[in-house]
Write an enzyme that holds these catalytic residues in place. Structure first.
Site, PDB file in Angstrom:
ATOM      1  N   HIS A 122     -19.954  17.409 -28.531  1.00 20.97           N
ATOM      2  CA  HIS A 122     -20.632  18.492 -27.808  1.00 20.97           C
ATOM      3  C   HIS A 122     -20.965  17.956 -26.402  1.00 20.97           C
ATOM      4  CE1 HIS A 122     -22.110  19.396 -32.022  1.00 20.97           C
ATOM      5  NE2 HIS A 122     -21.972  20.647 -31.644  1.00 20.97           N
TER       6      HIS A 122
ATOM      7  N   HIS B 122     -20.317  24.616 -37.793  1.00 19.08           N
ATOM      8  CA  HIS B 122     -21.167  23.767 -38.633  1.00 19.08           C
ATOM      9  C   HIS B 122     -21.304  24.517 -39.950  1.00 19.08           C
ATOM     10  CE1 HIS B 122     -22.853  21.370 -35.108  1.00 19.08           C
ATOM     11  NE2 HIS B 122     -22.390  22.436 -34.489  1.00 19.08           N
TER      12      HIS B 122
ATOM     13  N   ASP C 185     -19.230  28.095 -33.391  1.00 16.75           N
ATOM     14  CA  ASP C 185     -20.464  27.342 -33.606  1.00 16.75           C
ATOM     15  C   ASP C 185     -21.032  27.818 -34.947  1.00 16.75           C
ATOM     16  OD1 ASP C 185     -22.179  25.305 -32.918  1.00 16.75           O
ATOM     17  OD2 ASP C 185     -22.644  26.108 -30.948  1.00 16.75           O
TER      18      ASP C 185
ATOM     19  N   GLU D 106     -23.584  21.546 -22.849  1.00 18.80           N
ATOM     20  CA  GLU D 106     -23.870  22.867 -23.417  1.00 18.80           C
ATOM     21  C   GLU D 106     -24.912  23.604 -22.563  1.00 18.80           C
ATOM     22  OE1 GLU D 106     -25.183  22.718 -27.473  1.00 18.80           O
ATOM     23  OE2 GLU D 106     -25.277  24.899 -27.686  1.00 18.80           O
TER      24      GLU D 106
ATOM     25  N   HIS E  73     -14.572  25.014 -33.764  1.00 19.62           N
ATOM     26  CA  HIS E  73     -15.876  24.336 -33.810  1.00 19.62           C
ATOM     27  C   HIS E  73     -16.887  25.146 -34.587  1.00 19.62           C
ATOM     28  CE1 HIS E  73     -19.288  21.871 -32.708  1.00 19.62           C
ATOM     29  NE2 HIS E  73     -19.939  22.969 -32.373  1.00 19.62           N
TER      30      HIS E  73
HETATM   31 ZN   LIG Z   1     -22.002  22.754 -32.409  1.00 17.74          ZN
END
Ligand SMILES: [Zn+2]
Length: 390
Positions: free
Chosen positions: A214, A74, A328, A217, A72
């Protein structure tokens, strides 16, 4: 003084703290016998010493394992500066404040960094069509590019879904064998209306498209499902939201309603999404995820930096849930090297066998993204990249 040339056929016995070969549970300590550039044997170092008494022993320490999977991230935020801040400050002060940094240039720099790190695969959240076009063309990326879907207004879901479907169908024609696959990611259970969530999940299940979401979190997320209010609701930009949270999820919030239970009752877990974060969950949530057979992705450094809590690793493992690891974005995770998350998690879970963490970064990640697990085994080529620098 001259040295005799090293004998290429003299075996080397590399001894490390943790060995994970892609099979079984691993060894701690572990050993790998290498002859020339080929793996001759793997296993317990004492047994290997006895079997290969002529081998030259090299105490390399650390981890020997195949390339890890970053399940995972971005990539389009790779030009952001890292900043650790509590969740509700990080969103405006980092994500929004640096939004000019988000885009194709950052995504390509992130892909370059993954190539440099020798990452075995990536699960990337793709925020724009331009970024998808750029990453889909990368011959050196493996894994899944999840196109992100947002939209809290249920009455706009059909139109939004039709647009998304058209784009996904066009991108799927560009998939190449061995290259990245197209997937979909409804952003979170609270930023995607119930109607859009169902449309995306049913489409993905029908087409065999990977899904990632997601979930849970921050502690404010279960609070929103239980009460329809709280800091997550207070921090929203009202123009992007209906009057009440009940309109987003198509039912009344109530005590005991959690993001996971909501997704389960909506039928979304049946599409087997990979669930990212999953920090603020109940035992019932974990049981539901286990029953559905969903994998979860933990991002230990990001969760720590944003003060979201600690992923309950042993509870998931006891329930038989497949766990993968992700960084992340660099804005909250600090680097794109998931081996850094393995190292961080060793401090976070001192009672956990480190072999479990290494396995999660390889086999767990492969399972979450549908990638085959690479092996270090007799007769296969040895690579110095198998020596993790953590
Ligand atoms: Zn994320």
């Amino acid at each position: 003084m001259t040295h005799p040339a090293p004998d290429p056929f003299k075996p080397r016995l590399l001894v490390c703290d943790v060995l994970y070969t892609g099979m079984g549970g691993g060894h701690a300590p572990g050993g790998v016998v290498v002859v020339g550039d080929t793996v001759a044997a793997t296993g317990d170092p004492a047994q290997l010493r006895a079997r290969y008494p002529q081998a030259q022993v090299e105490e390399v320490g650390g981890v020997i394992a195949p390339p890890p999977v970053n399940a995972h991230t971005h990539l389009d935020m790779s030009a952001y500066a890292f900043q650790a801040l509590p969740y509700f400050r990080w969103l405006p002060e980092v994500v929004i404040a640096q939004r000019e940094q988000r885009g194709v240039a950052g995504a390509l720099a992130g892909a370059d960094e993954l190539a440099r790190l020798g990452v075995g695969g990536v699960g990337d959240i793709v925020w724009s069509g331009e970024v998808m076009d750029a990453l889909l063309a990368r011959e050196d990326l493996r894994g899944v590019l999840y196109f992100e879907v947002l939209g809290t207004f249920a009455e706009q879901a059909d139109k939004r879904f039709a647009e998304v479907r058209q784009r996904v169908e066009a991108w799927r024609k560009l998939e190449r064998p061995g290259g990245p696959r197209i997937g979909l990611t409804p952003h979170t259970p609270y930023t995607v209306s119930h109607h859009l969530m169902r449309l995306v999940a049913e489409y993905a299940a029908g087409e065999g498209l990977p899904l990632q979401i997601h979930v849970a979190e921050h502690p404010s997320e279960p609070e929103l499902f239980a009460t329809g209010a709280g800091p997550l609701w207070d921090h929203r930009l009202p123009a992007f939201w209906p009057e009440t949270f009940a309109e987003v999820i198509g039912r009344a919030p109530e005590p005991g309603l959690t993001p996971v239970r909501y997704l389960d009752e909506l039928g979304v877990l049946a599409a087997k999404p990979t669930l990212v974060h999953m920090v603020n969950v109940t035992p019932d949530d974990i049981a539901r995820v286990a029953r559905a057979g969903c994998a979860v992705v933990s991002c230990p450094r990001s969760n720590h930096h944003l003060e979201c809590g600690t992923f309950p690793w042993t509870a998931y493992a006891a329930a038989g849930v497949e766990i993968a690891l992700g960084t992340d974005s660099v804005a909250s995770g600090e680097s794109l090297d998931v081996r850094d998350d393995v190292a961080f998690a060793r401090g976070l879970y001192p009672a956990l066998d480190p072999r479990v963490l290494v396995r999660a970064a390889i086999k767990g990640g492969g399972r979450a993204l549908g990638l085959p697990t690479p092996f270090i085994r007799r007769g296969e080529a040895w690579s110095e990249d198998y020596l993790w620098k953590v």
